[in-house]
Design a protein around this motif. Structure first.
Motif, PDB file in Angstrom:
ATOM      1  N   ASN A 222       0.852  -1.188   0.000  1.00 41.33           N
ATOM      2  CA  ASN A 222       0.000   0.000   0.000  1.00 41.33           C
ATOM      3  C   ASN A 222       0.892   1.245   0.000  1.00 41.33           C
ATOM      4  O   ASN A 222       1.379   1.685   1.035  1.00 41.33           O
ATOM      5  CB  ASN A 222      -0.904  -0.011   1.240  1.00 41.33           C
ATOM      6  N   ILE A 223       1.141   1.773  -1.189  1.00 39.68           N
ATOM      7  CA  ILE A 223       1.997   2.961  -1.323  1.00 39.68           C
ATOM      8  C   ILE A 223       1.163   4.190  -0.967  1.00 39.68           C
ATOM      9  O   ILE A 223       0.122   4.444  -1.582  1.00 39.68           O
ATOM     10  CB  ILE A 223       2.557   3.098  -2.754  1.00 39.68           C
ATOM     11  N   ILE A 224       1.640   4.938   0.018  1.00 43.89           N
ATOM     12  CA  ILE A 224       0.809   6.049   0.525  1.00 43.89           C
ATOM     13  C   ILE A 224       1.152   7.388  -0.133  1.00 43.89           C
ATOM     14  O   ILE A 224       0.482   8.382   0.125  1.00 43.89           O
ATOM     15  CB  ILE A 224       0.935   6.167   2.065  1.00 43.89           C
ATOM     16  N   ASN A 225       2.196   7.424  -0.971  1.00 40.71           N
ATOM     17  CA  ASN A 225       2.630   8.726  -1.494  1.00 40.71           C
ATOM     18  C   ASN A 225       2.708   8.750  -3.017  1.00 40.71           C
ATOM     19  O   ASN A 225       2.747   7.712  -3.679  1.00 40.71           O
ATOM     20  CB  ASN A 225       3.991   9.112  -0.905  1.00 40.71           C
ATOM     21  N   ASN A 226       2.699   9.969  -3.527  1.00 40.16           N
ATOM     22  CA  ASN A 226       2.892  10.231  -4.945  1.00 40.16           C
ATOM     23  C   ASN A 226       4.300  10.810  -5.099  1.00 40.16           C
ATOM     24  O   ASN A 226       4.560  11.936  -4.664  1.00 40.16           O
ATOM     25  CB  ASN A 226       1.830  11.219  -5.433  1.00 40.16           C
ATOM     26  N   VAL A 227       5.219  10.069  -5.692  1.00 39.02           N
ATOM     27  CA  VAL A 227       6.628  10.476  -5.721  1.00 39.02           C
ATOM     28  C   VAL A 227       6.887  11.601  -6.719  1.00 39.02           C
ATOM     29  O   VAL A 227       7.935  12.242  -6.674  1.00 39.02           O
ATOM     30  CB  VAL A 227       7.558   9.274  -6.028  1.00 39.02           C
ATOM     31  N   GLU A 228       5.937  11.847  -7.623  1.00 38.26           N
ATOM     32  CA  GLU A 228       6.098  12.938  -8.589  1.00 38.26           C
ATOM     33  C   GLU A 228       4.853  13.832  -8.571  1.00 38.26           C
ATOM     34  O   GLU A 228       4.032  13.817  -9.492  1.00 38.26           O
ATOM     35  CB  GLU A 228       6.314  12.384 -10.002  1.00 38.26           C
ATOM     36  N   PRO A 229       4.676  14.599  -7.490  1.00 40.39           N
ATOM     37  CA  PRO A 229       3.503  15.476  -7.431  1.00 40.39           C
ATOM     38  C   PRO A 229       3.552  16.519  -8.544  1.00 40.39           C
ATOM     39  O   PRO A 229       4.609  16.782  -9.131  1.00 40.39           O
ATOM     40  CB  PRO A 229       3.622  16.129  -6.050  1.00 40.39           C
ATOM     41  N   LEU A 230       2.413  17.114  -8.789  1.00 45.77           N
ATOM     42  CA  LEU A 230       2.243  17.977  -9.958  1.00 45.77           C
ATOM     43  C   LEU A 230       3.255  19.126 -10.006  1.00 45.77           C
ATOM     44  O   LEU A 230       3.734  19.496 -11.073  1.00 45.77           O
ATOM     45  CB  LEU A 230       0.811  18.536  -9.977  1.00 45.77           C
ATOM     46  N   TRP A 231       3.592  19.686  -8.848  1.00 42.93           N
ATOM     47  CA  TRP A 231       4.456  20.863  -8.878  1.00 42.93           C
ATOM     48  C   TRP A 231       5.888  20.539  -9.308  1.00 42.93           C
ATOM     49  O   TRP A 231       6.651  21.446  -9.633  1.00 42.93           O
ATOM     50  CB  TRP A 231       4.439  21.580  -7.524  1.00 42.93           C
ATOM     51  N   THR A 232       6.245  19.250  -9.324  1.00 43.87           N
ATOM     52  CA  THR A 232       7.603  18.873  -9.758  1.00 43.87           C
ATOM     53  C   THR A 232       7.690  18.721 -11.272  1.00 43.87           C
ATOM     54  O   THR A 232       8.779  18.509 -11.814  1.00 43.87           O
ATOM     55  CB  THR A 232       8.030  17.548  -9.101  1.00 43.87           C
ATOM     56  N   LYS A 233       6.550  18.829 -11.958  1.00 43.83           N
ATOM     57  CA  LYS A 233       6.533  18.604 -13.404  1.00 43.83           C
ATOM     58  C   LYS A 233       6.574  19.927 -14.162  1.00 43.83           C
ATOM     59  O   LYS A 233       6.208  20.976 -13.633  1.00 43.83           O
ATOM     60  CB  LYS A 233       5.285  17.809 -13.793  1.00 43.83           C
ATOM     61  N   ALA A 234       6.984  19.877 -15.407  1.00 44.61           N
ATOM     62  CA  ALA A 234       7.052  21.079 -16.244  1.00 44.61           C
ATOM     63  C   ALA A 234       5.640  21.525 -16.618  1.00 44.61           C
ATOM     64  O   ALA A 234       4.823  20.702 -17.056  1.00 44.61           O
ATOM     65  CB  ALA A 234       7.852  20.786 -17.506  1.00 44.61           C
ATOM     66  N   PRO A 235       5.310  22.811 -16.440  1.00 40.49           N
ATOM     67  CA  PRO A 235       3.970  23.302 -16.780  1.00 40.49           C
ATOM     68  C   PRO A 235       3.553  22.965 -18.212  1.00 40.49           C
ATOM     69  O   PRO A 235       2.377  22.721 -18.479  1.00 40.49           O
ATOM     70  CB  PRO A 235       4.085  24.816 -16.569  1.00 40.49           C
ATOM     71  N   SER A 236       4.510  22.938 -19.135  1.00 42.02           N
ATOM     72  CA  SER A 236       4.184  22.680 -20.541  1.00 42.02           C
ATOM     73  C   SER A 236       3.639  21.272 -20.764  1.00 42.02           C
ATOM     74  O   SER A 236       2.999  20.998 -21.781  1.00 42.02           O
ATOM     75  CB  SER A 236       5.429  22.893 -21.413  1.00 42.02           C
ATOM     76  N   THR A 237       3.875  20.373 -19.810  1.00 44.94           N
ATOM     77  CA  THR A 237       3.410  18.989 -19.957  1.00 44.94           C
ATOM     78  C   THR A 237       2.044  18.768 -19.320  1.00 44.94           C
ATOM     79  O   THR A 237       1.509  17.658 -19.370  1.00 44.94           O
ATOM     80  CB  THR A 237       4.412  18.013 -19.309  1.00 44.94           C
ATOM     81  N   LEU A 238       1.475  19.812 -18.720  1.00 45.54           N
ATOM     82  CA  LEU A 238       0.250  19.645 -17.931  1.00 45.54           C
ATOM     83  C   LEU A 238      -0.943  20.312 -18.606  1.00 45.54           C
ATOM     84  O   LEU A 238      -0.815  21.315 -19.301  1.00 45.54           O
ATOM     85  CB  LEU A 238       0.449  20.239 -16.531  1.00 45.54           C
ATOM     86  N   LYS A 239      -2.125  19.732 -18.360  1.00 43.77           N
ATOM     87  CA  LYS A 239      -3.386  20.282 -18.865  1.00 43.77           C
ATOM     88  C   LYS A 239      -4.204  20.824 -17.691  1.00 43.77           C
ATOM     89  O   LYS A 239      -3.931  20.521 -16.529  1.00 43.77           O
ATOM     90  CB  LYS A 239      -4.173  19.190 -19.592  1.00 43.77           C
TER      91      LYS A 239
END
Length: 686
Positions: A222-239
């Motif tokens: 049961n993994i309780i965390n998200n290792v790559e939350p949204l703020w760590t990603k490049a804005p250009s890759t997000l919708k």
């Protein structure tokens, strides 16, 4: 086996940790898991640099509860430690002046841990014994076991451990049994660890068993965390949907945000994050402390007043910066230079984003204005630098729902709404329905009326009056329409002084007694087309009472009664009729009273004139008695006159009807008084 004492200059470090850090004792889990994640990330770095050539394999950090043994175990497959490293990093708490340090920081848990590298020792806040079973990643390293029972004495022995990494075993103390509850550990992991950069597992995932009729464990962690939350990603890759989905993760019970800002800067400091603009129509306090502060994806606090300006605490979202220490105190945040740079940067980014939205799609911006207004007002009131930026995209909304920038609205009204002294008068209402007739009267004059119905609009008015040149804000019901924007000297009343006084007394005597409300009556010549009776409230006094809700030191205004003006229009036919009826009904009774009153007033004037020529010590007792007797006689005649006028007023239906109409217009006619008004209205119609 090696035995020894931990290298501190006093033996009371553990009781001190337990006692002084107790209020923050839940952070032990954050410290333990953070250490495990750090050890894992160090191994990944060594592998990237070619210093570790083995297989990384599964790097998940595991947390395990054993309620029978009373333990929590935090396990990682990171770099591990040799016996020498244990001695260096665990046994040597290297600081001097322990007693001075304890005295200075005894009330601040975060200061103790952060300033002196005691993250691992926070485990003793909840543990009667701690064991470390560890094996270094280094080739040929042997596993070792370190144990300590909360005294400075420790033991190091050889151990059996097949794999690299460390197991930290906490034997939970009797007064901390809450930390052996699965739900408590789950909540702490969710609070502090849900975005850590290495997978963290607590127990197994569950699924429904139709056979057992209950949830049962599966083989999957049961993994309780998200290792790559949204703020760590490049804005250009997000919708847009990615941002909205992340917001729902952070705040599952909130409405969708209006828009957001993705922060991403690496000079002159490191900062990432996402700030959301929630819909805030009222109640500032419900919106505060929704920004979560992280340090390298480890949760630090949601009390961020020291990091962002106060008005930005209304925003929601995440800020992550390695330049803010994991363990920080409020005083540190408020004084640190780097933190102030971050605060300035965030303010600028927010202002730039609002300016861009306003310019790119003004219609969409206007649609969001009612939700944005509270936030922007708060910013302009609390940050001078924000006002300088916001004045270009802050809006004013009129009672017809049209929006204007400050400059646009000034251009709109400066032709019609300047008074005789050249002041520009901004008329406003706070409630379109309750103040409808006052708004309409202003519109009939060709005036524009703003709608200022927000929680911070009154303080904002005070601010704008200081910022705008030769300008004043006035509520539409604060005076009769011709005196809201005074163009010429007021016309003189066509009534004599006695007629005005009698008319005022007639109406004053029939005003209802209301708690914390006082009525003043005045007679004005307003023109036959204006209403016969109007209730107004002084702008300054009302504003002071409203400001008392926001500013300390002004509470005495809040305790003062509401002072309302009942303005009688001497030009209106109904007021003239009341005056004529009053004359015909009271003339005979008032003749002897007024004659006696004039005689006594003339006598009193003569006595005063005569006695003014004497010094105080020259006045005899007879002089004083004569003056007092005359003053008493004047008051008796005035009282008799008032009784006659009051008697007429009590029986006059028009007086009562006009007063009730004015009260009704202001939402002040209720209960029995409203019932009497309705019955009287029916009688008058017959």
């Amino acid at each position: 086996m090696q035995k020894g004492n931990i290298g501190v200059t006093t033996e009371n470090i553990f009781p001190v940790i337990k006692k002084f850090l107790y209020s923050d004792h839940e952070i032990f889990l954050r410290e333990m898991v953070s250490n495990a994640v750090d050890a894992t990330q160090k191994l990944k770095t060594l592998a990237q640099q070619g210093e570790f050539k083995g297989e990384l394999g599964d790097l998940t950090v595991h947390i395990a509860l054993d309620t029978d043994k009373g333990t929590i175990t935090i396990s990682d497959r990171g770099i591990g430690m040799t016996e020498e490293e244990i001695d260096k990093y665990i046994n040597q708490i290297a600081f001097s002046g322990v007693n001075d340090f304890l005295e200075k920081y005894k009330d601040n848990a975060n200061n103790i841990i952060g300033h002196f590298g005691l993250g691992f020792y926070s485990s003793f806040m909840v543990s009667k014994k701690v064991e470390i079973v560890t094996k270094s990643y280094r080739e040929g390293a042997k596993a070792v076991k370190w144990s300590c029972d909360g005294s400075p004495a420790y033991e190091i022995d050889e151990a059996e451990k097949d794999d690299r990494g460390s197991d930290i075993i906490l034997y939970i103390d009797d007064d901390c049994k809450e930390f052996l509850e699965k739900a408590r550990i789950e909540s702490l992991l969710n609070k502090y660890c849900k975005f850590m950069a290495v997978p963290v597992a607590f127990g197994k995932k569950q699924e429904w068993s139709s056979e057992k009729k209950e949830m049962v464990d599966t083989a999957e962690d049961n993994i309780i965390n998200n290792v790559e939350p949204l703020w760590t990603k490049a804005p250009s890759t997000l919708k847009d949907e990615d941002y909205k989905s992340f917001y729902r993760t952070l705040y599952p019970m909130h409405d969708e945000p209006m828009f957001w800002i993705h922060l991403n800067v690496d000079y002159p400091f490191n900062l990432t994050g996402i700030l959301y603009f929630p819909r805030i129509k009222s109640n500032i306090d419900l919106q505060r402390n929704k920004i979560q502060l992280y340090c390298n994806q480890v949760f630090v606090t949601d009390q961020v007043e020291g990091i962002v300006p106060e008005f930005l605490t209304l925003l929601h979202g995440v800020i992550d910066s390695p330049d803010i220490p994991l363990n920080v105190s409020r005083s540190y945040l408020q004084s640190d230079r780097e933190v102030k740079k971050i605060s300035t940067y965030i303010t600028k980014k927010v202002a730039d984003r609002l300016q861009a939205i306003f310019k790119e799609d003004r219609k969409a911006y206007e649609e969001k204005w009612d939700d944005l207004k509270l936030f922007i007002n708060y910013g302009m009131l609390s940050e001078e630098s924000f006002y300088d930026k916001a004045k270009d995209f802050a809006l004013l909304k009129d009672t017809e729902g049209k929006y204007f920038t400050f400059d646009e609205y000034k251009t709109l009204i400066e032709g019609a709404q300047k008074d005789k002294d050249g002041n520009l008068i901004y008329l406003y209402a706070t409630d379109k329905e309750e103040q409808y007739s006052y708004i309409q009267a202003a519109k009939d004059k060709g005036y524009s009326v703003l709608l200022l119905d927000g929680q911070l609009d009154v303080p904002a008015i005070q601010m704008l009056e200081q910022k705008f040149e030769k300008s004043r804000f006035t509520r539409v019901d604060s005076d009769i329409i011709d005196r809201l924007i005074v163009k010429d000297d007021a016309p003189k009343s066509n009534l004599s002084e006695d007629e005005s006084a009698n008319l005022s007394q007639v109406f004053r005597s029939q005003m209802p007694k209301m708690e914390k409300t006082e009525f003043m009556v005045e007679v004005q010549s307003l023109g036959a087309e204006q209403r016969p009776v109007v209730i107004t409230q002084n702008e300054w006094m009302r504003r002071m009472k409203e400001m008392s809700r926001f500013q300390q030191g002004m509470s005495f205004y809040g305790q003062m009664p509401d002072t309302l003006n009942l303005v009688l229009n001497s030009d209106h036919p109904l007021i003239k009729r009341v005056l004529d009826d009053c004359k015909s009904s009271t003339e005979e009774a008032l003749k002897p009273i007024e004659s006696e009153l004039k005689g006594q007033e003339a006598r009193l004037a003569a006595i005063r004139q005569q006695q003014e020529k004497k010094k105080a010590d020259e006045l005899t007792q007879d002089d004083k008695d004569m003056k007092a007797d005359c003053e008493k006689a004047v008051e008796e005649q005035k009282h008799k006159k008032e009784e006659v006028l009051n008697g007429f007023a009590a029986e006059n239906a028009i007086v009562h009807q006009l007063i009730d109409l004015a009260l009704l217009q202001n939402g002040m006619l209720k209960g029995e008084a409203l019932d009497r008004f309705l019955k009287r209205s029916v009688e008058l119609i017959k």
